[in-house]
Design an enzyme around this catalytic site. Sequence first.
Site, PDB file in Angstrom:
ATOM      1  N   LYS A 268       0.609  -0.886   0.141  1.00  0.00           N
ATOM      2  CA  LYS A 268      -0.290  -0.389   0.236  1.00  0.00           C
ATOM      3  C   LYS A 268       0.248   0.873   0.023  1.00  0.00           C
ATOM      4  O   LYS A 268       1.528   1.053   0.928  1.00  0.00           O
ATOM      5  CB  LYS A 268      -0.601  -0.056   1.190  1.00  0.00           C
ATOM      6  CG  LYS A 268      -2.211   1.461   0.988  1.00  0.00           C
ATOM      7  CD  LYS A 268      -2.487   1.259   2.654  1.00  0.00           C
ATOM      8  CE  LYS A 268      -3.329   2.340   2.638  1.00  0.00           C
ATOM      9  NZ  LYS A 268      -4.371   2.270   3.120  1.00  0.00           N
TER      10      LYS A 268
ATOM     11  N   ARG B  40     -10.358  10.171   1.926  1.00  0.00           N
ATOM     12  CA  ARG B  40     -10.331  10.842   2.966  1.00  0.00           C
ATOM     13  C   ARG B  40     -11.529  11.664   3.113  1.00  0.00           C
ATOM     14  O   ARG B  40     -11.582  12.044   3.885  1.00  0.00           O
ATOM     15  CB  ARG B  40      -9.231  11.313   2.812  1.00  0.00           C
ATOM     16  CG  ARG B  40      -8.501   9.847   2.706  1.00  0.00           C
ATOM     17  CD  ARG B  40      -6.678  10.617   2.930  1.00  0.00           C
ATOM     18  NE  ARG B  40      -5.860   9.765   3.230  1.00  0.00           N
ATOM     19  CZ  ARG B  40      -4.254   9.658   2.820  1.00  0.00           C
ATOM     20  NH1 ARG B  40      -3.722  11.393   3.047  1.00  0.00           N
ATOM     21  NH2 ARG B  40      -3.462   8.626   2.497  1.00  0.00           N
TER      22      ARG B  40
ATOM     23  N   ARG C 250       0.921  10.378   6.011  1.00  0.00           N
ATOM     24  CA  ARG C 250       1.801   8.577   6.408  1.00  0.00           C
ATOM     25  C   ARG C 250       2.889   7.524   5.777  1.00  0.00           C
ATOM     26  O   ARG C 250       2.881   6.347   5.352  1.00  0.00           O
ATOM     27  CB  ARG C 250       0.177   8.176   5.631  1.00  0.00           C
ATOM     28  CG  ARG C 250      -1.454   8.680   5.760  1.00  0.00           C
ATOM     29  CD  ARG C 250      -1.868   7.325   6.039  1.00  0.00           C
ATOM     30  NE  ARG C 250      -3.390   7.675   5.821  1.00  0.00           N
ATOM     31  CZ  ARG C 250      -4.315   8.192   6.669  1.00  0.00           C
ATOM     32  NH1 ARG C 250      -3.810   8.687   8.100  1.00  0.00           N
ATOM     33  NH2 ARG C 250      -5.485   8.514   6.547  1.00  0.00           N
TER      34      ARG C 250
ATOM     35  N   GLU D 168       7.213  -6.265   1.540  1.00  0.00           N
ATOM     36  CA  GLU D 168       6.221  -6.879   2.230  1.00  0.00           C
ATOM     37  C   GLU D 168       5.013  -7.844   1.900  1.00  0.00           C
ATOM     38  O   GLU D 168       5.221  -7.898   2.756  1.00  0.00           O
ATOM     39  CB  GLU D 168       5.982  -5.301   1.298  1.00  0.00           C
ATOM     40  CG  GLU D 168       5.989  -3.964   2.378  1.00  0.00           C
ATOM     41  CD  GLU D 168       5.985  -3.731   3.751  1.00  0.00           C
ATOM     42  OE1 GLU D 168       5.380  -4.755   4.461  1.00  0.00           O
ATOM     43  OE2 GLU D 168       5.830  -2.997   4.550  1.00  0.00           O
TER      44      GLU D 168
ATOM     45  N   LYS E  77      -1.901  -1.838  -4.183  1.00  0.00           N
ATOM     46  CA  LYS E  77      -2.465  -0.518  -3.654  1.00  0.00           C
ATOM     47  C   LYS E  77      -1.872   0.545  -3.781  1.00  0.00           C
ATOM     48  O   LYS E  77      -1.116   0.465  -3.086  1.00  0.00           O
ATOM     49  CB  LYS E  77      -3.791  -0.056  -2.461  1.00  0.00           C
ATOM     50  CG  LYS E  77      -4.644   1.110  -2.014  1.00  0.00           C
ATOM     51  CD  LYS E  77      -5.001   0.924  -0.877  1.00  0.00           C
ATOM     52  CE  LYS E  77      -5.813   1.801  -0.368  1.00  0.00           C
ATOM     53  NZ  LYS E  77      -6.390   1.985   0.643  1.00  0.00           N
TER      54      LYS E  77
ATOM     55  N   SER F 266     -10.287   5.706  -5.114  1.00  0.00           N
ATOM     56  CA  SER F 266     -10.784   6.939  -5.401  1.00  0.00           C
ATOM     57  C   SER F 266     -10.715   7.799  -6.374  1.00  0.00           C
ATOM     58  O   SER F 266     -11.091   8.455  -7.024  1.00  0.00           O
ATOM     59  CB  SER F 266     -11.109   7.349  -3.454  1.00  0.00           C
ATOM     60  OG  SER F 266     -10.232   7.824  -3.150  1.00  0.00           O
TER      61      SER F 266
HETATM   62  C1  PBG Z   1      -7.357   2.984   5.048  1.00  0.00           C
HETATM   63  C2  PBG Z   1      -7.859   3.138   3.812  1.00  0.00           C
HETATM   64  C3  PBG Z   1      -7.662   3.740   2.603  1.00  0.00           C
HETATM   65  C4  PBG Z   1      -8.494   3.937   2.173  1.00  0.00           C
HETATM   66  C5  PBG Z   1      -8.768   2.462   2.288  1.00  0.00           C
HETATM   67  N1  PBG Z   1      -8.555   1.811   3.525  1.00  0.00           N
HETATM   68  C6  PBG Z   1      -7.540   5.372   3.235  1.00  0.00           C
HETATM   69  C7  PBG Z   1      -5.910   5.959   3.430  1.00  0.00           C
HETATM   70  O1  PBG Z   1      -4.994   5.217   3.425  1.00  0.00           O
HETATM   71  O2  PBG Z   1      -5.336   6.930   3.193  1.00  0.00           O
HETATM   72  C8  PBG Z   1      -7.976   4.370   0.544  1.00  0.00           C
HETATM   73  C9  PBG Z   1      -9.614   4.027  -0.317  1.00  0.00           C
HETATM   74  C10 PBG Z   1      -9.495   4.625  -1.414  1.00  0.00           C
HETATM   75  O3  PBG Z   1      -9.139   5.569  -2.158  1.00  0.00           O
HETATM   76  O4  PBG Z   1     -10.245   3.889  -2.871  1.00  0.00           O
HETATM   77  N2  PBG Z   1      -8.145   2.691   6.263  1.00  0.00           N
END
Ligand code: PBG
Length: 323
Positions: free
Chosen positions: A195, A205, A217, A233, A248, A274
């Site tokens: 990720k 968010r 982050r 990982e 991701k 997203s």
């Molecule tokens: C964290 C999480 C995130 C997403 C899924 N789980 C966001 C982040 O790391 O800020 C992102 C999903 C998306 O952007 O569609 N719980």
Amino acid sequence: MTYPISRPRRLRKSEALRRLVRETHLQPSNFVYPLFVSEIVDQTTPIASMPGINNFPVKDIAAEADRAFKLGIPAVILFGTPSKKDATGSESLKTDGIIQKTIGEIKAHNPELLVITDVCLCEYTDHGHCGIIKDHDVDNDSTLEILARQAVSHVRAGADIVAPSDMMDGRVGAIRAALDDSGFAETAIMAYSAKYCSAFYGPFRDAVDSAPKFGDRQTYQMDPANAIEALKEIELDIAEGADIVMVKPALSYLDIISAARSEFAAPVAAYNVSGEYSMVKVAAQNNLVDEKRLTLEILTSIKRAGADIIITYHALEAAEWLK
Ligand code: PBG
């Protein structure tokens, strides 16, 4: 000289021929549909940053889950917004928490639909980070304990698969041990293994109000410049007991999906996030692209790269188009 002996166009002449030699077949069974549930809304509410996607109150969730199931989509993944947030994300552990209630609601209406839960703290902490803060940074090991309790709580409520997305070191092992100790040795873990620390999460968010209130982050999510580290990982997560591994975001990381698929003997999931979704929607709203063709091309490319499972906000529309 191979031309004119070899003429690849011979196999592109008709739709029947193109179908005969097609290498990648997108199907609704490849999709996981993300659902947002919220304690803050009392009716289904559009998410402004993600055209076509809604925040649901628990009472409306079963109907939406049913739409996915009827289209042949085997699974949903849940994200919750609690009405209260605190420093340790304690709301995430409650037996009547937003996710726990939602699982019960979906399972009561449709026990066959797979329910995956996102295991993380960022939706539940008042500071918006994915773990417990110590000395202005997220503390790894104290976070593991809460994540493990959260995962057990989701499975007790009926979740079929838990998906840790926090990127703490050792969380898959900690969650595996806690599930086994609680009698859930048969429950699978889908790890958000590779990720990345990505700008593509912006619209999400906004949707769950989980942007970090200070800092970013980068001390826990991966550097977009790294590929070898992604393999490390994934390797660690499989060694700790991950059943499915995830890359991701998806589109800027097709090389990582491809490497994951060729290097490891585990199903590979890709999260079409997203920002990737909203770029398509906004382009389509401005008539810059053919939305159906663009969406199916994107999803096909993620599968062609090697993803076995695609988590996508386009799931319902794409499944409809694939009928
Ligand atoms: C964290 C999480 C995130 C997403 C899924 N789980 C966001 C982040 O790391 O800020 C992102 C999903 C998306 O952007 O569609 N719980």
